[in-house]
Design a protein around this motif. Sequence first.
Motif, short mmCIF file in Angstrom:
data_model
loop_
_atom_site.label_atom_id
_atom_site.label_comp_id
_atom_site.label_asym_id
_atom_site.label_seq_id
_atom_site.Cartn_x
_atom_site.Cartn_y
_atom_site.Cartn_z
N THR A 31 -51.65 53.33 -57.49
CA THR A 31 -51.04 52.71 -58.66
C THR A 31 -49.52 52.79 -58.53
OG1 THR A 31 -51.03 54.83 -59.87
CG2 THR A 31 -52.96 53.40 -60.15
N GLY A 32 -48.84 51.94 -59.30
CA GLY A 32 -47.40 51.99 -59.32
C GLY A 32 -46.92 53.19 -60.12
N LYS A 33 -45.68 53.60 -59.89
CA LYS A 33 -45.08 54.72 -60.61
C LYS A 33 -43.79 54.27 -61.28
CE LYS A 33 -48.24 57.61 -59.20
NZ LYS A 33 -49.26 58.13 -60.15
N PHE A 34 -43.46 54.97 -62.36
CA PHE A 34 -42.28 54.64 -63.16
C PHE A 34 -41.26 55.77 -63.03
CE2 PHE A 34 -40.70 53.91 -67.79
CZ PHE A 34 -39.58 53.23 -67.32
N GLN A 89 -40.49 45.68 -75.97
CA GLN A 89 -40.56 44.38 -75.29
C GLN A 89 -40.57 44.58 -73.78
OE1 GLN A 89 -41.53 42.21 -77.96
NE2 GLN A 89 -40.43 40.80 -76.60
N LEU A 90 -39.70 45.45 -73.30
CA LEU A 90 -39.61 45.72 -71.87
C LEU A 90 -40.87 46.41 -71.34
CD1 LEU A 90 -37.85 45.72 -69.28
CD2 LEU A 90 -36.98 47.96 -70.02
N VAL A 91 -41.34 47.40 -72.07
CA VAL A 91 -42.52 48.15 -71.62
C VAL A 91 -43.75 47.26 -71.55
CG1 VAL A 91 -44.17 49.94 -72.31
CG2 VAL A 91 -41.72 50.42 -72.36
N GLU A 116 -44.98 57.17 -70.85
CA GLU A 116 -43.77 57.89 -70.46
C GLU A 116 -43.55 57.72 -68.96
OE1 GLU A 116 -44.33 61.98 -71.42
OE2 GLU A 116 -45.75 62.35 -69.80
N PRO A 117 -42.34 58.00 -68.48
CA PRO A 117 -42.08 57.90 -67.04
C PRO A 117 -42.89 58.91 -66.25
CG PRO A 117 -40.03 57.97 -68.29
CD PRO A 117 -41.13 58.33 -69.24
N ASP A 118 -43.18 58.58 -65.01
CA ASP A 118 -43.84 59.53 -64.12
C ASP A 118 -42.85 60.55 -63.58
OD1 ASP A 118 -46.63 58.33 -63.88
OD2 ASP A 118 -45.38 56.61 -63.37
N PHE A 119 -41.58 60.15 -63.51
CA PHE A 119 -40.56 61.03 -62.94
C PHE A 119 -39.20 60.62 -63.49
CE2 PHE A 119 -37.88 62.35 -59.14
CZ PHE A 119 -38.01 63.71 -59.38
N THR A 120 -38.40 61.60 -63.87
CA THR A 120 -37.06 61.33 -64.41
C THR A 120 -36.00 62.10 -63.64
OG1 THR A 120 -37.89 60.93 -66.67
CG2 THR A 120 -35.57 61.52 -66.44
#
Length: 212
Positions: free
Chosen positions: A3-6, A78-80, A130-134
């Motif tokens: 899967t993709g990650k954010f 909107q972006l999400v 939520e993001p996968d990594f920040t």
Amino acid sequence: MKTGKFIVIEGLEGAGKTTAHQSVVEVLKREGITDVIFTREPGGTPLAEKLRHLIKHENEEPVTDKAELLMLYAARIQLVENIIKPALAAGKWVVGDRHDLSSQAYQGGGRQMDKAFLATLKTSVLDNFEPDFTLYLDITPEIGLARARGRGALDRIEQQNLDFFYRTRQRYLALVENNPKAVIINAEQDIDKVRTDIQSAVKNFVEMNRNK
């Protein structure tokens, strides 16, 4: 990767998010991840970009703190929903310039808005997304704003006083220090050291998620 990650890059003005984005993409490419898109908040869709302009440059009437916050969340959802979620579902990786942590820090810390209200709004709008990594790029307000001024005229947010940015930074640090999905990068270091730290953190993240 299944899967993709954010991955999200956070920090005060002048922290070097553009350089960080380039460093992240370089690592992903070296790791064989080439299907990557870039987003920014507020913005990233036609409607969200219009809201971005209002948030950053509105000068015809005072923008209330709650109006600012609600515009940020309107742009964010909107972006999400229209960009980020479809990209992740298609297996793409998303590298974002800011996400919800910015609202928690700038509006919750800088504007000193009620944390319970912010938490309720976040849950209502984003649910558990939520993001996968920040990557949080830490920098003192004086240095960050000096860098920002070097880029040109400051926008409505960047024109806040130093105390605002000190509160924002303090809130950022409180949010990321014990967050297992976040890494703090000292953005005041030499640019080569910053780049190295970012790439090391991203490489570790990719390796940990290689088969997920």
